[in-house]
Design a protein around this motif. Structure first.
Motif, PDB file in Angstrom:
ATOM      1  N   PRO A   1     115.048  19.184 -58.538  1.00 39.26           N
ATOM      2  CA  PRO A   1     115.937  18.129 -58.028  1.00 39.26           C
ATOM      3  C   PRO A   1     115.196  16.898 -57.517  1.00 39.26           C
ATOM      4  N   GLU A   2     113.964  17.069 -57.032  1.00 41.74           N
ATOM      5  CA  GLU A   2     113.208  15.915 -56.556  1.00 41.74           C
ATOM      6  C   GLU A   2     112.725  15.056 -57.718  1.00 41.74           C
ATOM      7  N   VAL A   3     112.274  15.693 -58.788  1.00 38.55           N
ATOM      8  CA  VAL A   3     111.885  14.940 -59.978  1.00 38.55           C
ATOM      9  C   VAL A   3     113.105  14.261 -60.584  1.00 38.55           C
ATOM     10  N   GLY A   4     114.225  14.974 -60.619  1.00 37.06           N
ATOM     11  CA  GLY A   4     115.452  14.400 -61.147  1.00 37.06           C
ATOM     12  C   GLY A   4     115.932  13.205 -60.350  1.00 37.06           C
ATOM     13  N   HIS A   5     115.732  13.238 -59.034  1.00 35.57           N
ATOM     14  CA  HIS A   5     116.132  12.108 -58.187  1.00 35.57           C
ATOM     15  C   HIS A   5     115.370  10.843 -58.571  1.00 35.57           C
ATOM     16  N   LEU A   6     114.101  10.974 -58.904  1.00 32.21           N
ATOM     17  CA  LEU A   6     113.272   9.805 -59.214  1.00 32.21           C
ATOM     18  C   LEU A   6     113.428   9.329 -60.652  1.00 32.21           C
ATOM     19  N   THR A   7     113.669  10.252 -61.567  1.00 34.30           N
ATOM     20  CA  THR A   7     113.745   9.886 -62.987  1.00 34.30           C
ATOM     21  C   THR A   7     115.167   9.669 -63.466  1.00 34.30           C
ATOM     22  N   GLY A   8     116.153   9.997 -62.634  1.00 32.21           N
ATOM     23  CA  GLY A   8     117.544   9.867 -63.051  1.00 32.21           C
ATOM     24  C   GLY A   8     118.101   8.478 -62.816  1.00 32.21           C
ATOM     25  N   GLU A   9     119.422   8.387 -62.924  1.00 27.80           N
ATOM     26  CA  GLU A   9     120.104   7.113 -62.746  1.00 27.80           C
ATOM     27  C   GLU A   9     120.054   6.669 -61.282  1.00 27.80           C
ATOM     28  N   GLY A  10     120.291   5.378 -61.074  1.00 25.93           N
ATOM     29  CA  GLY A  10     120.374   4.867 -59.720  1.00 25.93           C
ATOM     30  C   GLY A  10     121.514   5.516 -58.966  1.00 25.93           C
ATOM     31  N   PHE A  11     121.233   6.048 -57.787  1.00 32.30           N
ATOM     32  CA  PHE A  11     122.252   6.818 -57.069  1.00 32.30           C
ATOM     33  C   PHE A  11     123.369   5.948 -56.487  1.00 32.30           C
ATOM     34  N   LEU A  12     123.219   4.621 -56.535  1.00 32.57           N
ATOM     35  CA  LEU A  12     124.273   3.730 -56.064  1.00 32.57           C
ATOM     36  C   LEU A  12     125.034   3.064 -57.214  1.00 32.57           C
TER      37      LEU A  12
ATOM     38  N   VAL B   1     117.404   5.679 -38.906  1.00 31.03           N
ATOM     39  CA  VAL B   1     117.513   6.494 -40.118  1.00 31.03           C
ATOM     40  C   VAL B   1     116.131   6.611 -40.750  1.00 31.03           C
ATOM     41  N   MET B   2     115.765   7.851 -41.108  1.00 31.50           N
ATOM     42  CA  MET B   2     114.432   8.082 -41.671  1.00 31.50           C
ATOM     43  C   MET B   2     114.529   8.956 -42.917  1.00 31.50           C
ATOM     44  N   PRO B   3     114.582   8.345 -44.110  1.00 29.80           N
ATOM     45  CA  PRO B   3     114.555   9.144 -45.340  1.00 29.80           C
ATOM     46  C   PRO B   3     113.131   9.637 -45.615  1.00 29.80           C
ATOM     47  N   ALA B   4     112.928  10.936 -45.589  1.00 31.42           N
ATOM     48  CA  ALA B   4     111.586  11.490 -45.802  1.00 31.42           C
ATOM     49  C   ALA B   4     111.229  11.432 -47.279  1.00 31.42           C
ATOM     50  N   PRO B   5     110.039  10.955 -47.628  1.00 31.99           N
ATOM     51  CA  PRO B   5     109.648  10.914 -49.043  1.00 31.99           C
ATOM     52  C   PRO B   5     109.494  12.313 -49.602  1.00 31.99           C
ATOM     53  N   VAL B   6     109.808  12.455 -50.883  1.00 28.70           N
ATOM     54  CA  VAL B   6     109.658  13.761 -51.530  1.00 28.70           C
ATOM     55  C   VAL B   6     108.371  13.779 -52.342  1.00 28.70           C
ATOM     56  N   LYS B   7     107.952  14.935 -52.719  1.00 29.44           N
ATOM     57  CA  LYS B   7     106.622  15.163 -53.284  1.00 29.44           C
ATOM     58  C   LYS B   7     106.280  14.296 -54.504  1.00 29.44           C
TER      59      LYS B   7
ATOM     60  N   ARG C   1     115.704  13.164 -51.676  1.00 30.11           N
ATOM     61  CA  ARG C   1     116.470  13.695 -52.804  1.00 30.11           C
ATOM     62  C   ARG C   1     117.953  13.795 -52.493  1.00 30.11           C
ATOM     63  N   GLU C   2     118.296  13.886 -51.198  1.00 33.50           N
ATOM     64  CA  GLU C   2     119.704  13.966 -50.808  1.00 33.50           C
ATOM     65  C   GLU C   2     120.471  12.718 -51.228  1.00 33.50           C
ATOM     66  N   LEU C   3     119.785  11.601 -51.398  1.00 33.70           N
ATOM     67  CA  LEU C   3     120.459  10.373 -51.810  1.00 33.70           C
ATOM     68  C   LEU C   3     121.111  10.533 -53.175  1.00 33.70           C
ATOM     69  N   SER C   4     120.556  11.395 -54.019  1.00 33.50           N
ATOM     70  CA  SER C   4     121.107  11.622 -55.360  1.00 33.50           C
ATOM     71  C   SER C   4     121.957  12.871 -55.454  1.00 33.50           C
ATOM     72  N   VAL C   5     121.727  13.861 -54.596  1.00 31.60           N
ATOM     73  CA  VAL C   5     122.411  15.152 -54.761  1.00 31.60           C
ATOM     74  C   VAL C   5     123.228  15.572 -53.553  1.00 31.60           C
ATOM     75  N   GLY C   6     123.113  14.870 -52.431  1.00 34.99           N
ATOM     76  CA  GLY C   6     123.754  15.308 -51.200  1.00 34.99           C
ATOM     77  C   GLY C   6     125.230  14.970 -51.135  1.00 34.99           C
ATOM     78  N   ASP C   7     125.939  15.688 -50.260  1.00 33.86           N
ATOM     79  CA  ASP C   7     127.345  15.416 -49.962  1.00 33.86           C
ATOM     80  C   ASP C   7     127.386  14.625 -48.656  1.00 33.86           C
TER      81      ASP C   7
ATOM     82  N   ASN D   1     117.478  23.623 -41.970  1.00 34.15           N
ATOM     83  CA  ASN D   1     116.938  23.565 -43.321  1.00 34.15           C
ATOM     84  C   ASN D   1     118.038  23.213 -44.317  1.00 34.15           C
ATOM     85  N   ASP D   2     117.728  22.288 -45.237  1.00 31.11           N
ATOM     86  CA  ASP D   2     118.598  21.933 -46.349  1.00 31.11           C
ATOM     87  C   ASP D   2     119.810  21.109 -45.892  1.00 31.11           C
ATOM     88  N   ALA D   3     120.486  20.506 -46.884  1.00 30.89           N
ATOM     89  CA  ALA D   3     121.728  19.743 -46.690  1.00 30.89           C
ATOM     90  C   ALA D   3     121.599  18.691 -45.593  1.00 30.89           C
TER      91      ALA D   3
END
Length: 639
Positions: A173-184, A226-232, A467-473, A432-434
């Motif tokens: 999901p982290e790779v998908g967040h970066l390589t996928g479509e713009g989440f906005l 607000v602090m979005p933590a960078p993913v790997k 990654r929550e920006l692309s997959v989170g609720d 943890n998570d969500a």
């Protein structure tokens, strides 16, 4: 078959013809047309086919029946028969009484109940399928060895793991967040809004949720950071793609196409955002050190310390604190982190666990890291202080090196380092998570239960994995108001003593604590510090839980609603909301097999007795909002 096969003389003439003179049709006619299978051979093939398709479920029945006897000393129906209860549960939901004030006979009301029942049916079917896959003896026996072979020799991961270069692992999901479509992007938001669980919609817009949360806090006099933590893969892409390891590498950090628009939207709305990715990328390029663990989704202790120092500086700016000023005098009651002690720990990462390799595998060895354990003024490990003016909401990026069950040590996590750099106390709600909604839900729940976690707070930090920006609720969660008269008394950790008529503080011990009074039919919970209460009850509902290896956490707590609860001192007809483990060490527990109608026996303790130990674990709640407001218990399987 052609007419030739029906004429013996024609077939004989065809067979006598030289092979090189035959056409393709004649060759096929000669070979296929003369194929014969005896009745006995037909029976053998049919028998082998039936044996192949029936052997696996038959062995599964034997395995599960033996496990049931070993676990409970009695016959337990195999999981397969749980499918028969799914339609009945859906019908029960459809036939449930309508809420007050709603018509039960209108077409709209009936259609809504059909949709609710269908959602329940789809959810239970998916859960049933997952359970069958996870508990299958064939999967347990074959998957680890197959994965070992494909990872070692073919370079293949699985649906959750990408194999990187040089022993690195990445979470899909982290790779998908970066390589996928713009989440906005509007079309992406629209598609995600319809892609909820079992037909349930989600709120996909992070900007909308963040601004809404900021406005609620601002009305209470609390400043949001607000602090979005960078993913790997944002900071370690060279271990996944050679384009970032060439002589002229592509720049880091890697961003989702909508990330810049996301920051601009928050800046325009006046939201205070701390993005540490650029600082960590600069540190990596200057020092040459990786900022993330090899086989884990989380950052290294050194990267975490840099981020915590940056956040401390931002908080000091908001509070107009002089960073060079000496900290307050230290005494035995001081709660801020005052010193650090170095230690080391070695562990295997959460992504390696998701590969489900055999326990004996050496393909991805453990990694050793150096920790900075934070110590309070009295020499004990650091703890959060509910009276602190700073509240932190965070996910596993803040739990790593703090929650011992994650395997990377304790008292050395992000909030501990933040307290050390601030030289003062910090309060925290971590889960943890969500990260898109879980901690906000916890905060709202505490406020609804008249525990004013925002009392005296000046700054609230909300961290979530990018990654929550692309997959989170990004649920729109309302924060209930808490009466001012109860704010101080209801704040967690309040030192206000509860005095008896004589004016002396009263105390409760395990030996003398009574069972909480509860009216018949109400929700029962043991009193705080009381000895465990042995109860029996009937399962009415259970919350969702993940498949082992499908999430980067090896433990999960789920929620069970019990009815007809019986036990010593428990009024007849009582109910319970119980938290307990559905998964431990990436293995489903016996409780995960429970379904509606099962009768179970548990030892219950007050949630407040164990919340410090278990509250940070990944946890799922029941769908019913009213049940979420009831006081939960902690349950242990009766021995």
């Amino acid at each position: 078959m052609s007419h030739l096969s029906k004429d013996p003389a024609a077939m004989a003439a065809l067979a006598a013809k030289p092979y090189h003179l035959l056409t393709r049709e004649e060759v096929a006619e000669l070979e296929v047309g003369t194929t014969t299978v005896t009745p006995r051979m037909c029976l053998v093939f049919i028998g082998l086919f039936l044996l192949t398709i029936l052997a696996v479920p038959a062995i599964q029945h034997v395995v599960e029946i033996r496990e049931g006897y070993a676990r409970e000393g009695r016959f337990v129906w195999p999981h397969a028969y749980g499918a028969f209860t799914i339609p009945a549960d859906a019908m029960h939901v459809f036939a449930a009484p309508a809420s007050a004030g709603n018509a039960t006979s209108s077409f709209v009301a009936i259609w809504n109940r059909v949709q609710v029942a269908n959602t329940r049916f789809m959810r239970d079917v998916k859960a049933y399928e997952k359970q069958m896959e996870d508990t299958s003896w064939m999967a347990v026996a074959a998957i680890p060895r197959t994965q070992e072979f494909t990872a070692r020799w073919l370079g293949l991961g699985n649906e959750q793991v990408y194999l990187g270069r040089d022993g690195w692992l990445f979470y899909q999901p982290e790779v998908g967040h970066l390589t996928g479509e713009g989440f906005l992007r509007p079309d992406f938001l629209q598609a995600r809004g319809r892609a909820g669980h079992a037909g349930e919609g989600i709120q996909p817009d992070p900007v909308k949720a963040i601004v809404h949360f900021r406005d609620q806090l601002k009305a209470r006099g609390v400043h949001l950071i607000v602090m979005p933590a960078p993913v790997k893969p944002m900071l370690e892409p060279e271990h996944l793609s050679a384009r970032y390891a060439s002589a002229n590498p592509l720049p880091i950090p890697v961003r989702n196409p909508s990330h810049a628009a996301f920051l601009q939207a928050l800046e325009k709305a006046g939201v205070d955002v701390l993005d540490v990715a650029d600082a960590l990328a600069k540190e990596k390029l200057q020092s040459g050190r990786s900022q993330f663990l090899l086989t884990d989704t989380h950052w290294t202790p050194e990267a975490m310390d840099i981020a915590s120092r940056m956040l401390a500086q931002r908080i000091q700016t908001v509070l107009n604190v002089d960073p060079s000023a000496p900290p307050p005098p230290m005494d035995s009651t001081s709660t801020g982190g005052r010193q650090r002690k170095e230690s080391t720990i070695r562990n295997s990462g959460d992504i390696a666990l998701m590969l489900k390799l055999p326990a004996s595998s050496t393909l991805y060895p453990t990694q050793e890291v150096k920790l900075q354990n934070v110590i309070s003024a009295d020499g004990t490990p650091w703890k959060a202080d509910p009276r602190a003016p700073i509240l932190v909401l965070g996910d596993s990026f803040f739990n790593i090196y703090s929650l011992e069950a994650m395997g990377w040590g304790s008292a050395a996590g992000f909030v501990e380092q933040l307290s050390f750099h601030l030289k003062g106390p910090v309060d925290a709600i971590l889960r943890n998570d969500a990260g898109a909604y879980a901690t906000r839900e916890l905060l709202a729940k505490e406020l609804a239960q008249k525990r004013n976690r925002l009392a005296g707070k000046k700054v609230l930090v909300w961290e979530f994995a990018s990654r929550e920006l692309s997959v989170g609720d990004w649920k729109m969660i309302e924060l209930p108001e808490v009466p001012q008269t109860t704010a101080a008394a209801s704040a967690p950790g309040s030192t206000m003593p509860d005095k008896s008529a004589s004016g002396s503080p009263t105390t409760t011990t395990a030996a003398t604590a009574p069972i909480s009074p509860v009216a018949p039919g109400a929700f029962f919970s043991p009193a705080a510090a009381a000895k465990p209460a042995r109860i029996t009850g009937t399962v009415r509902a259970v919350s969702r839980f993940p498949r082992p290896g499908s999430v980067p956490y090896k433990d999960h707590i789920f929620t069970v609603h019990l009815a007809d609860v019986k036990g010593e001192g428990v009024p007849a007809g009582s109910q319970c909301i119980v938290y307990l483990f559905s998964m431990q060490d990436n293995t489903l527990t016996a409780a995960s097999n429970w379904k509606s109608g099962d009768s179970i026996t548990l030892d219950l303790r007050a949630w407040s007795d164990v919340s410090d130990k278990f509250d940070r674990f990944n946890r799922s709640e029941l769908d019913d909002a009213d049940l979420q407001m009831e006081t939960p218990c902690w349950g242990d399987l009766a021995k």
